[in-house]
Design a protein around this motif. Structure first.
Motif, PDB file in Angstrom:
ATOM      1  N   HIS A 139       0.858  -1.098   0.112  1.00  9.78           N
ATOM      2  CA  HIS A 139      -0.068  -0.056  -0.071  1.00  9.78           C
ATOM      3  C   HIS A 139       0.836   1.217   0.020  1.00  9.78           C
ATOM      4  O   HIS A 139       0.754   2.206  -0.886  1.00  9.78           O
ATOM      5  CB  HIS A 139      -0.961  -0.126   1.289  1.00  9.78           C
ATOM      6  N   PRO A 163      -3.478  -3.771  -0.030  1.00  4.93           N
ATOM      7  CA  PRO A 163      -4.848  -3.168   0.311  1.00  4.93           C
ATOM      8  C   PRO A 163      -4.888  -1.946  -0.705  1.00  4.93           C
ATOM      9  O   PRO A 163      -4.459  -0.764  -0.493  1.00  4.93           O
ATOM     10  CB  PRO A 163      -4.614  -2.623   1.972  1.00  4.93           C
ATOM     11  N   ALA A 164      -5.839  -2.025  -1.528  1.00  6.68           N
ATOM     12  CA  ALA A 164      -5.855  -1.340  -2.581  1.00  6.68           C
ATOM     13  C   ALA A 164      -7.041  -0.020  -2.479  1.00  6.68           C
ATOM     14  O   ALA A 164      -6.699   0.938  -2.896  1.00  6.68           O
ATOM     15  CB  ALA A 164      -6.001  -1.953  -3.977  1.00  6.68           C
ATOM     16  N   ASP A 165      -8.286  -0.650  -1.980  1.00  9.27           N
ATOM     17  CA  ASP A 165      -9.200   0.326  -1.934  1.00  9.27           C
ATOM     18  C   ASP A 165      -9.731   0.118  -0.254  1.00  9.27           C
ATOM     19  O   ASP A 165     -10.230  -0.658   0.075  1.00  9.27           O
ATOM     20  CB  ASP A 165     -10.440   0.112  -2.675  1.00  9.27           C
ATOM     21  N   ARG A 168     -13.387  -0.275   1.146  1.00 15.10           N
ATOM     22  CA  ARG A 168     -14.053  -1.634   1.033  1.00 15.10           C
ATOM     23  C   ARG A 168     -13.835  -2.465   2.607  1.00 15.10           C
ATOM     24  O   ARG A 168     -14.581  -3.496   2.791  1.00 15.10           O
ATOM     25  CB  ARG A 168     -13.175  -2.611   0.183  1.00 15.10           C
ATOM     26  N   SER A 194      -6.461   5.654  -0.643  1.00 17.23           N
ATOM     27  CA  SER A 194      -6.404   4.182  -1.328  1.00 17.23           C
ATOM     28  C   SER A 194      -5.593   4.362  -2.616  1.00 17.23           C
ATOM     29  O   SER A 194      -5.624   5.063  -3.492  1.00 17.23           O
ATOM     30  CB  SER A 194      -7.604   4.046  -1.784  1.00 17.23           C
ATOM     31  N   HIS A 210      -0.721 -12.183  -5.299  1.00 16.59           N
ATOM     32  CA  HIS A 210      -1.747 -12.062  -4.219  1.00 16.59           C
ATOM     33  C   HIS A 210      -1.898 -13.493  -3.960  1.00 16.59           C
ATOM     34  O   HIS A 210      -2.083 -14.523  -4.845  1.00 16.59           O
ATOM     35  CB  HIS A 210      -2.890 -11.357  -4.546  1.00 16.59           C
ATOM     36  N   VAL A 217      -6.665  -9.743   3.321  1.00 16.78           N
ATOM     37  CA  VAL A 217      -6.640  -8.724   2.268  1.00 16.78           C
ATOM     38  C   VAL A 217      -7.295  -9.615   0.935  1.00 16.78           C
ATOM     39  O   VAL A 217      -6.350 -10.376   0.251  1.00 16.78           O
ATOM     40  CB  VAL A 217      -5.417  -8.072   1.727  1.00 16.78           C
ATOM     41  N   GLU A 220      -9.784  -9.832  -4.290  1.00 16.80           N
ATOM     42  CA  GLU A 220     -10.671  -8.851  -5.081  1.00 16.80           C
ATOM     43  C   GLU A 220      -9.717  -7.482  -5.183  1.00 16.80           C
ATOM     44  O   GLU A 220      -9.985  -6.703  -5.916  1.00 16.80           O
ATOM     45  CB  GLU A 220     -11.818  -8.561  -4.252  1.00 16.80           C
ATOM     46  N   GLN A 221      -8.898  -7.212  -4.011  1.00 19.62           N
ATOM     47  CA  GLN A 221      -8.036  -6.168  -3.944  1.00 19.62           C
ATOM     48  C   GLN A 221      -6.999  -5.979  -5.246  1.00 19.62           C
ATOM     49  O   GLN A 221      -6.773  -4.953  -5.795  1.00 19.62           O
ATOM     50  CB  GLN A 221      -7.557  -6.016  -2.599  1.00 19.62           C
TER      51      GLN A 221
END
Length: 271
Positions: A139, A163-165, A168, A194, A210, A217, A220-221
């Motif tokens: 991140h 952790p991209a967004d 969520r 984010s 991932h 986490v 989907e991230q």
């Protein structure tokens, strides 16, 4: 039977975990180099220097730990990168909740700037400085390195378990410790913090990996981050680590790490 198959798969991963990594050079390590001082606090990094003549590519490595600790020290990947010919600067940063966002991003950005400023001292090729992070470190290296108009430029970025967004996870105690306020009271800050919202057309190429079974986490991230990069036509590759969760992907996902190293090499600037 399903558990038995998973066990065999894990044994296979462990057996192959060193494939592609050969100790080809000697590496000198310098511990606790101070790159930033804040009041009475000194932020430090460990430098890994391969015994290779001439300017070398470099990677700044950023640890995970939910922004609150250094549980993922990144020593393993630092050694692998150095043995592959990279100068590596494995850094620390201020931790939450004592220090809130954007302190951590500022520290990583300052470490990148410091590395550029000391490139000659450590025989680093300033045209080939990249970034690598896992979890919270992923991140932070993305936050510090995606926007080339605002941050020191990185040649490429490798980010694992990202952790991209942050929006969520509205009920995440870790994100709350980082931001200091709940999503309902500080939505703009959660959005601004984010990485998916910091991709620009000239962002550096990104390699994402991932764990398939990551429940901390969610996978989907990675998809969200990849989509944001593709929308801006930024080169991106993804790598799903089968049958592993968040912690085991950090610990033994050497296939992903090997591919990440090759990605960095493929995007090096030519002289």
């Amino acid at each position: 039977m399903k558990l038995l198959l998973i066990a065999f798969a894990l044994l296979f991963v462990l057996a192959c975990s060193t494939v592609g990594f050969t100790k080809s050079v000697d590496v000198r390590k310098i511990d606790n180099i101070v790159f930033k001082e804040i009041d009475t606090t000194a932020l430090v990094g460990d430098m890994y220097i391969p015994d290779i003549a001439g300017p070398k590519p470099a990677v700044i490595v950023v640890h995970g730990g939910g922004w609150t600790n250094r549980s993922g020290k990144m020593e393993g990947i630092s050694k692998k990168l150095a043995q592959d010919g990279f100068v590596v600067f494995n850094i620390t940063y201020r931790l939450a909740p004592e220090s809130r966002y954007p302190s951590q991003v500022e520290d990583v950005s300052d470490a990148i700037s410091w590395l550029y400023q000391h490139a000659d001292e450590y025989e680093i090729d300033p045209l080939n400085i990249s970034g690598w992070g896992y979890s919270a470190g992923a991140h932070l290296i993305l936050m510090a390195g995606l926007d080339r108009d605002k941050s020191p430029q990185l040649r490429s970025i490798v980010a694992g378990g990202t952790p991209a967004d942050l929006t969520r996870w509205p009920n995440s105690p870790l994100v709350l410790k980082l931001i200091g306020e709940p999503l309902a009271n500080a939505e703009e800050t959660w959005i601004e913090a984010s990485p998916v919202n910091h991709v620009v057309k000239n962002s550096p190429p990104v390699f994402l990996y991932h764990g398939q079974l990551d429940s901390l986490v969610e996978p989907e991230q990675m998809a969200l981050m990849a989509e944001a990069l593709k929308k801006q036509n930024v080169p991106v590759e993804t790598y799903t680590v089968n049958l592993l969760g968040h912690i085991l992907t950090y610990a033994i996902a050497n296939g992903a790490e090997r591919s990440g190293i090759e990605f960095v090499k493929a995007h090096e600037a030519s002289e």
